[in-house]
Scaffold this active site. Structure first.
Site, PDB file in Angstrom:
ATOM      1  N   LEU A 278     123.413  58.890  13.021  1.00  0.00           N
ATOM      2  CA  LEU A 278     123.879  59.837  11.999  1.00  0.00           C
ATOM      3  C   LEU A 278     125.044  60.715  12.555  1.00  0.00           C
ATOM      4  O   LEU A 278     124.815  60.864  13.722  1.00  0.00           O
ATOM      5  CB  LEU A 278     122.687  60.768  11.704  1.00  0.00           C
ATOM      6  CG  LEU A 278     121.339  59.987  11.014  1.00  0.00           C
ATOM      7  CD1 LEU A 278     120.252  61.151  11.073  1.00  0.00           C
ATOM      8  CD2 LEU A 278     121.942  59.524   9.619  1.00  0.00           C
TER       9      LEU A 278
ATOM     10  N   ASP B  96     119.237  56.539  16.326  1.00  0.00           N
ATOM     11  CA  ASP B  96     119.345  57.781  16.836  1.00  0.00           C
ATOM     12  C   ASP B  96     118.279  58.161  18.023  1.00  0.00           C
ATOM     13  O   ASP B  96     117.967  59.244  18.675  1.00  0.00           O
ATOM     14  CB  ASP B  96     119.263  59.127  15.783  1.00  0.00           C
ATOM     15  CG  ASP B  96     120.662  59.165  15.165  1.00  0.00           C
ATOM     16  OD1 ASP B  96     121.684  59.375  15.680  1.00  0.00           O
ATOM     17  OD2 ASP B  96     120.544  58.958  14.060  1.00  0.00           O
TER      18      ASP B  96
ATOM     19  N   ASP C  57     114.610  65.639  19.650  1.00  0.00           N
ATOM     20  CA  ASP C  57     114.053  66.247  18.056  1.00  0.00           C
ATOM     21  C   ASP C  57     112.726  65.643  17.793  1.00  0.00           C
ATOM     22  O   ASP C  57     112.207  66.121  16.721  1.00  0.00           O
ATOM     23  CB  ASP C  57     115.269  65.426  17.198  1.00  0.00           C
ATOM     24  CG  ASP C  57     116.611  66.119  17.426  1.00  0.00           C
ATOM     25  OD1 ASP C  57     116.423  67.386  17.439  1.00  0.00           O
ATOM     26  OD2 ASP C  57     117.835  65.404  17.593  1.00  0.00           O
TER      27      ASP C  57
ATOM     28  N   ARG D   2     114.944  59.420  10.737  1.00  0.00           N
ATOM     29  CA  ARG D   2     114.343  59.760  12.271  1.00  0.00           C
ATOM     30  C   ARG D   2     112.743  60.000  12.329  1.00  0.00           C
ATOM     31  O   ARG D   2     112.362  60.167  13.295  1.00  0.00           O
ATOM     32  CB  ARG D   2     115.143  60.962  12.741  1.00  0.00           C
ATOM     33  CG  ARG D   2     116.716  60.846  12.862  1.00  0.00           C
ATOM     34  CD  ARG D   2     117.506  61.540  13.698  1.00  0.00           C
ATOM     35  NE  ARG D   2     116.871  61.377  14.964  1.00  0.00           N
ATOM     36  CZ  ARG D   2     117.119  62.146  15.950  1.00  0.00           C
ATOM     37  NH1 ARG D   2     117.969  63.348  15.907  1.00  0.00           N
ATOM     38  NH2 ARG D   2     116.517  62.053  17.242  1.00  0.00           N
TER      39      ARG D   2
ATOM     40  N   ARG E 192     117.791  70.284   8.612  1.00  0.00           N
ATOM     41  CA  ARG E 192     116.709  69.239   9.406  1.00  0.00           C
ATOM     42  C   ARG E 192     115.307  70.114   9.643  1.00  0.00           C
ATOM     43  O   ARG E 192     114.460  69.638   9.614  1.00  0.00           O
ATOM     44  CB  ARG E 192     117.059  68.767  10.589  1.00  0.00           C
ATOM     45  CG  ARG E 192     118.414  68.048  10.549  1.00  0.00           C
ATOM     46  CD  ARG E 192     118.297  66.708  10.121  1.00  0.00           C
ATOM     47  NE  ARG E 192     119.537  65.879  10.248  1.00  0.00           N
ATOM     48  CZ  ARG E 192     119.829  65.294  11.400  1.00  0.00           C
ATOM     49  NH1 ARG E 192     118.946  65.286  12.488  1.00  0.00           N
ATOM     50  NH2 ARG E 192     120.889  64.430  11.177  1.00  0.00           N
TER      51      ARG E 192
ATOM     52  N   HIS F 127     122.235  71.386  14.408  1.00  0.00           N
ATOM     53  CA  HIS F 127     120.945  72.054  14.968  1.00  0.00           C
ATOM     54  C   HIS F 127     121.396  73.587  15.502  1.00  0.00           C
ATOM     55  O   HIS F 127     122.538  73.753  15.914  1.00  0.00           O
ATOM     56  CB  HIS F 127     120.446  71.416  15.993  1.00  0.00           C
ATOM     57  CG  HIS F 127     119.509  69.961  15.597  1.00  0.00           C
ATOM     58  ND1 HIS F 127     119.914  68.717  16.265  1.00  0.00           N
ATOM     59  CD2 HIS F 127     118.758  69.961  14.926  1.00  0.00           C
ATOM     60  CE1 HIS F 127     119.334  68.012  15.687  1.00  0.00           C
ATOM     61  NE2 HIS F 127     118.388  68.511  14.593  1.00  0.00           N
TER      62      HIS F 127
ATOM     63  N   CYS G  29     119.759  67.358  23.531  1.00  0.00           N
ATOM     64  CA  CYS G  29     119.052  66.436  22.962  1.00  0.00           C
ATOM     65  C   CYS G  29     118.839  65.151  23.448  1.00  0.00           C
ATOM     66  O   CYS G  29     117.813  64.410  22.869  1.00  0.00           O
ATOM     67  CB  CYS G  29     120.305  65.775  21.769  1.00  0.00           C
ATOM     68  SG  CYS G  29     121.249  67.048  21.178  1.00  0.00           S
TER      69      CYS G  29
HETATM   70  N1  GLY Z   1     122.972  61.791  15.363  1.00  0.00           N
HETATM   71  C1  GLY Z   1     122.042  62.877  15.604  1.00  0.00           C
HETATM   72  C2  GLY Z   1     121.440  63.248  14.696  1.00  0.00           C
HETATM   73  O1  GLY Z   1     122.166  63.584  13.510  1.00  0.00           O
HETATM   74  O2  GLY Z   1     120.153  63.785  14.490  1.00  0.00           O
END
Ligand code: GLY
Length: 265
Positions: free
Chosen positions: A24, A66, A72, A91, A136, A167, A254
């Protein structure tokens, strides 16, 4: 001054998947080069080890492009671990895949079952847990987290991630118990009142996603003015190339879960 928020014995990371080219991203600036990403990831893991971490490197999960961005999927506190509920549908399964690995380190594992929340939106400081609402992480997810961690004595403060930012921690990182590295746009919101702030230099906003791990601050390479500001404030800085992760909106925080296990691991 040191605390559970900056000092850790262990870390978990995951090798990049070759499917990272499907990762993403907010803006398409080209696909990451897989081999170069692996080199950068190796350098990152080595930096954690040099800082004193025992690093568990999990195998890549090709079905989750991802998956390298393990932060995350969970939040690790000294009392236990919390499995997140990512807001990006692609995800969601990454969190379930992380859960069994947490059992090596923690007896008490809780699971967020309502709303959505991703670890990238959570900044744990010595006195509170800051969570940025974002595309998110929503109110229901933040409230679910609040309920879990209140059992362990933590306060959650809900904030707003800047609208154009993936984020909350895309724009900030904890340097010590009372000092935060932040972009100007996030610091200007006033959300860090009571903390000392070091702002990233103009045009170097991508440097904000730094992590403190024991005695060092691990920062993305290529942001010299911000790195100098952090050094001048008395921190030891280690710079890691991050060009490939950056193409899919990933940074220093991350790429790992940082933890102090509650059981011997
Ligand atoms: N590519 C990291 C994310 O969008 O969660």
């Amino acid at each position: 001054m040191s605390s559970f928020a900056t000092h850790f014995t262990h870390a978990i990371s995951r090798k990049p998947a070759q499917s990272i080219t499907e990762g993403l991203r907010a803006e398409d600036v080209g696909n990451p080069d897989y081999d170069l990403f692996v080199q950068h990831h190796d350098a990152y893991v080595m930096a954690l080890e040099n800082a004193g971490a025992r690093v568990t490197v999990l195998e890549a999960l090709e079905e989750f492009p991802d998956c390298v961005f393990v932060e995350d999927t969970a939040l690790c506190l000294p009392e236990g671990a919390i499995v997140m509920r990512p807001g990006a549908p692609s995800r969601l399964g990454e969190a379930a895949a992380m859960a069994p690995n947490l059992k090596t380190f923690f007896d008490d594992i809780r699971v967020i079952e309502q709303g959505h929340i991703e670890g990238g939106d959570i900044l744990v400081t010595a006195k509170e847990i800051l969570v940025g609402k974002s595309a998110r992480s929503d109110n229901a997810g933040i409230e679910a987290l609040r309920q879990v961690v209140s059992d362990w004595g933590y306060q959650v403060r809900a904030l707003q991630t800047p609208p154009e930012v993936l984020h909350f921690k895309t724009d900030c990182g904890l340097l010590d118990d009372t000092t935060i590295l932040s972009t100007h746009r996030l610091a200007a919101s006033g959300c860090f009142e009571g903390y000392k702030i070091i702002e990233t230099a103009a045009g170097e906003e991508a440097a904000a996603n730094a992590i403190r791990f024991n005695d060092v601050v691990i920062m993305p390479k290529g942001f010299d003015e911000t790195a100098n500001r952090v050094r001048q404030a008395g921190f030891d800085v280690v710079e890691i190339p991050n060009t490939e992760a950056a193409k899919v909106d990933g940074g220093m925080s991350c790429l790992s879960l940082r933890l102090n296990p509650s059981k011997s691991a």
